[in-house]
Design a protein around this motif. Structure first.
Motif, PDB file in Angstrom:
ATOM      1  N   ASP A   1     -10.699   3.259   5.067  1.00 12.60           N
ATOM      2  CA  ASP A   1     -10.179   4.585   5.430  1.00 12.60           C
ATOM      3  C   ASP A   1     -11.288   5.604   5.638  1.00 12.60           C
TER       4      ASP A   1
ATOM      5  N   GLY B   1       2.022   7.320   6.063  1.00 16.20           N
ATOM      6  CA  GLY B   1       2.007   6.135   5.216  1.00 16.20           C
ATOM      7  C   GLY B   1       3.200   6.129   4.290  1.00 16.20           C
TER       8      GLY B   1
ATOM      9  N   ILE C   1      -2.303   4.082   4.803  1.00 12.48           N
ATOM     10  CA  ILE C   1      -2.229   4.551   3.409  1.00 12.48           C
ATOM     11  C   ILE C   1      -3.652   4.680   2.894  1.00 12.48           C
TER      12      ILE C   1
ATOM     13  N   GLY D   1       1.864   7.978   1.180  1.00 10.21           N
ATOM     14  CA  GLY D   1       0.555   8.438   1.616  1.00 10.21           C
ATOM     15  C   GLY D   1       0.243   9.864   1.204  1.00 10.21           C
TER      16      GLY D   1
ATOM     17  N   THR E   1      -3.118  10.528  -0.843  1.00  7.76           N
ATOM     18  CA  THR E   1      -4.087  11.481  -0.296  1.00  7.76           C
ATOM     19  C   THR E   1      -4.498  12.508  -1.342  1.00  7.76           C
TER      20      THR E   1
END
Length: 321
Positions: free
Chosen positions: A82, A174, A247, A299, A303
């Motif tokens: 990511d 996500g 995700i 997600g 985050t």
């Protein structure tokens, strides 16, 4: 070894708790009866809740493995899919399938894998200099590719029709909402095959982590190994992205959490997978309960956790220096 048993115990406990939660809380006796195919709530628990729990465990483990692969490859705690743009590349591929090709689930998964591989190839080629692959250079190039692909994804969404754009934007957060068994058959098969490949590569990968010179003298073909690791890591990331959207945070944090708790050298694969499974399942359960009855995309929770983790990681690095 203690960490592995503890992580499995925590994962099973969270899974059992997640099977209780839906529009209403089920009793433990109802859940146990449903697991053997009995009771009034058997259909709901087996066909709605259990697929979601299974997806959280399998996808979390896959993201943990992908993060461990790239952190071993770059020898840097920030070297995760990511951060270096692989999630974003897989999302780009999925967006192309949704907006241009209009394909079904198989087309979406294939396009997501191709997008992730294309992003990985771009990062790999741009970061490989005359002196060989540099982990730090790979991360810096990956961050740049991530930014470019994010802009491309925004352009694709803005050019799409309204209903497609809304669906793509919601999916980009996500989410495991609405995942069922039909959507999991192919992804779980792919992830199982990739896990078998990784089991065969684990010893060689840890040899390579000792340094290029040591690895070469012990017979490791570094270029071939790196390509296999990149392809396997992209496969894990893109498979998850094709079903649940990108995700974030799990691939970044799970390998380091697993390494610290297991107290093992390097970035071991199994602790990373176990930590990823626990993190994603805990995040998904939190996403369901936090603003109930509205279920947040998982997600959003990961985050927020990822931001806190990055702040902590930076503070630790500053203190070391």
């Amino acid at each position: 070894m203690r960490f592995r048993f503890a992580a499995i115990g925590v994962a099973l406990t969270l899974a059992f708790a997640a099977l209780h939660y839906g529009s209403t809380w089920s009793t433990s006796s109802d859940v146990l009866a449903a697991l053997v195919g009995r009771g009034d709530e058997a259909f709901v628990i087996l066909n709605w809740r259990l697929p979601r729990v299974t997806a959280a465990l399998a996808f979390g483990a896959a993201l943990g493995l992908a993060g461990a692969l790239f952190q071993n490859l770059t020898r840097n705690a920030l070297g995760s899919p990511d951060v270096i743009g692989l999630d974003t590349g897989a999302y780009t591929g999925a967006l192309v399938a949704i907006t241009l090709l209009g394909g079904g689930a198989g087309m979406l998964q294939a396009s997501s894998v191709l997008g992730g591989l294309a992003a990985a190839a771009a990062v790999y080629v741009l970061s490989a200099g005359r002196s060989g692959l540099s982990g730090l250079r790979l991360i810096v190039v990956g961050i740049a590719v991530n930014a470019i692909l994010t802009a491309v994804n925004s352009w694709i969404v803005l050019r799409a029709e309204l209903d497609v754009a809304i669906a793509a934007t919601g999916w980009s957060a996500g989410s495991l909402n609405g995942v069922d068994w039909d959507e999991l058959v192919v992804p779980l098969s792919v992830l199982g095959a990739l896990a078998i490949v990784l089991a065969g590569l684990a010893h060689t990968m840890h040899q390579a982590a000792l340094g290029d010179d040591v690895a070469v003298t012990s017979g490791v073909r570094l270029d071939r190994l790196r390509l296999l690791l990149v392809a396997t890591g992209v496969g894990c990331t893109a498979t998850v992205t094709a079903v649940a959207g990108p995700i974030v945070f799990i691939a970044l944090a799970a390998p380091q959490i697993g390494r610290r708790l297991a107290r093992e050298a390097g970035v071991p694969l199994l602790p990373a997978a176990l930590a990823g499974a626990v993190l994603l399942l805990a995040a998904d359960l939190t996403a369901q309960v936090l603003l109930a009855p509205t279920a947040l995309p998982v997600g959003v929770v990961t985050t927020a956790l990822g931001g806190c983790y990055l702040i902590w990681l930076l503070m630790v690095e500053v203190r070391r220096r």
